[in-house]
Design an enzyme around this catalytic site. Structure first.
Site, PDB file in Angstrom:
ATOM      1  N   GLU A   1    -140.135  16.182  20.016  1.00  0.00           N
ATOM      2  CA  GLU A   1    -138.758  15.763  19.763  1.00  0.00           C
ATOM      3  C   GLU A   1    -138.613  14.252  19.968  1.00  0.00           C
ATOM      4  OE1 GLU A   1    -135.884  19.287  19.991  1.00  0.00           O
ATOM      5  OE2 GLU A   1    -135.852  18.265  21.902  1.00  0.00           O
TER       6      GLU A   1
ATOM      7  N   GLY B   1    -129.759  14.629  17.941  1.00  0.00           N
ATOM      8  CA  GLY B   1    -128.304  14.531  17.915  1.00  0.00           C
ATOM      9  C   GLY B   1    -127.798  13.287  17.208  1.00  0.00           C
TER      10      GLY B   1
ATOM     11  N   HIS C   1    -136.609  18.834  28.332  1.00  0.00           N
ATOM     12  CA  HIS C   1    -135.842  18.287  27.205  1.00  0.00           C
ATOM     13  C   HIS C   1    -135.506  16.830  27.498  1.00  0.00           C
ATOM     14  CE1 HIS C   1    -132.589  17.634  24.350  1.00  0.00           C
ATOM     15  NE2 HIS C   1    -133.094  18.641  23.671  1.00  0.00           N
TER      16      HIS C   1
ATOM     17  N   SER D   1    -132.470  16.677  14.771  1.00  0.00           N
ATOM     18  CA  SER D   1    -131.619  16.738  13.572  1.00  0.00           C
ATOM     19  C   SER D   1    -132.232  17.592  12.460  1.00  0.00           C
ATOM     20  CB  SER D   1    -131.276  15.334  13.075  1.00  0.00           C
ATOM     21  OG  SER D   1    -130.604  14.611  14.091  1.00  0.00           O
TER      22      SER D   1
ATOM     23  N   ASN E   1    -131.191  25.404  20.729  1.00  0.00           N
ATOM     24  CA  ASN E   1    -130.872  24.860  22.058  1.00  0.00           C
ATOM     25  C   ASN E   1    -129.380  24.567  22.053  1.00  0.00           C
ATOM     26  OD1 ASN E   1    -130.623  23.457  24.452  1.00  0.00           O
ATOM     27  ND2 ASN E   1    -131.521  21.564  23.642  1.00  0.00           N
TER      28      ASN E   1
ATOM     29  N   GLU F   1    -132.897  15.196  27.165  1.00  0.00           N
ATOM     30  CA  GLU F   1    -131.616  14.974  27.858  1.00  0.00           C
ATOM     31  C   GLU F   1    -131.780  15.176  29.362  1.00  0.00           C
ATOM     32  OE1 GLU F   1    -129.317  17.591  25.375  1.00  0.00           O
ATOM     33  OE2 GLU F   1    -129.561  16.175  23.730  1.00  0.00           O
TER      34      GLU F   1
ATOM     35  N   LYS G   1    -127.479  23.635  24.408  1.00  0.00           N
ATOM     36  CA  LYS G   1    -127.072  22.561  25.339  1.00  0.00           C
ATOM     37  C   LYS G   1    -125.883  23.017  26.174  1.00  0.00           C
ATOM     38  CE  LYS G   1    -128.765  19.325  21.915  1.00  0.00           C
ATOM     39  NZ  LYS G   1    -129.067  17.944  21.692  1.00  0.00           N
TER      40      LYS G   1
END
Ligand code: PEP
Length: 256
Positions: free
Chosen positions: A170, A176, A98, A216, A13, A100, A15
């Protein structure tokens, strides 16, 4: 069905990283390193990088995905991209939900479900992300929450369509941050997701669906995470931007 019968899938991904020129360099770096992979490899890239990614991966073992799509076919939704637009470019995969998107752009379980519906109707395959925040983990509600997210995301998705669904667990606190879930934590929640699939669709679908871990994951910890019985692959953020690191994770999945 044994884990070895499920599709192992490593998806990057990217991003909001990489211009088309930089994307070209990154794809050219990744392709030779993963050409013998014994797992599926997907690069999910920003919209503007789709043409170059599709062109460079054509005929290779690397597939391309988008990072989102809208639920309407067209209309007054400035800044959005429809699933039909992605399908018209022959983009095979899309990430939906996701964290985010959920955290910064108001994505909810209901809009995640609407986007999944649109993506499936357009013929795409979907990687849907679910996962808990640190606060929710500390409250002890991870299993209920992730199970509920999975159920709402899959509302109206048929057994046949489940062949085009991948679930990515996730945990928000691991994305991250450099903090990875332990392999036991990752497996425990992936197994909750598999049980949820079983309650919705029965054993054949639950045992056949690829469930990824993301948060991560890197060269150093990939092998241990991917060795877990219910972890079938990874959704990779930071490490997917570095060809050697991404290839090392692909390698770990190929051996797993
Ligand atoms: C992600 O963006 O889905 C992700 C898992 O990121 P990272 O690997 O950087 O934690």
């Amino acid at each position: 069905m044994k884990k070895s019968c499920r599709r192992a899938i490593i998806a990057g991904n990217w991003k909001m990283n990489k211009t088309p020129k930089e994307a070209e360099e990154l794809i050219r770096g990744i392709l030779p390193l993963v050409k013998d992979a014994d797992c599926e490899v997907i690069c999910c890239v920003p919209y503007v990088d789709l043409p170059v990614a599709l062109q460079l991966t054509n005929g290779s073992n690397v597939k391309v995905g988008s990072e989102n799509c809208h639920w309407e076919k067209s209309g007054a939704y400035t800044g959005e991209i429809s699933a039909d637009m992605l399908a018209s470019m022959e983009v095979p995969y899309v990430i939906i939900g996701h964290s985010e998107r959920r955290t910064y752009f108001g994505e909810t379980d209901v809009t995640v479900n609407k986007r999944i519906r649109a993506a499936l109707d357009a013929g795409l395959s979907v990687i849907v992300c679910v996962g808990e925040s640190l606060e929710q983990r500390e409250q002890g509600i991870t299993s209920e929450l992730v199970s509920m997210q999975t159920k709402i995301a899959l509302n109206g998705v048929s057994e046949e369509e489940m062949k085009r669904m991948i679930i990515a667990y996730e945990p928000l606190w691991a994305i991250g941050t450099g903090k990875t879930a332990t392999s036991e934590q990752a497996n425990e929640v992936c197994s909750v997701i598999r049980n949820t699939l079983k309650s919705l669709y029965g054993e054949k679908v639950s045992e056949g669906t690829t469930i990824q871990y993301g948060g991560s994951m890197k060269a150093k910890n990939a092998a241990e995470l991917l060795a877990q019985p219910d972890v079938d692959g990874g959704l990779i953020g930071g490490a997917s931007l570095k060809p050697d690191d991404f290839a090392a994770i692909v390698d770990a999945a190929s051996k797993g």
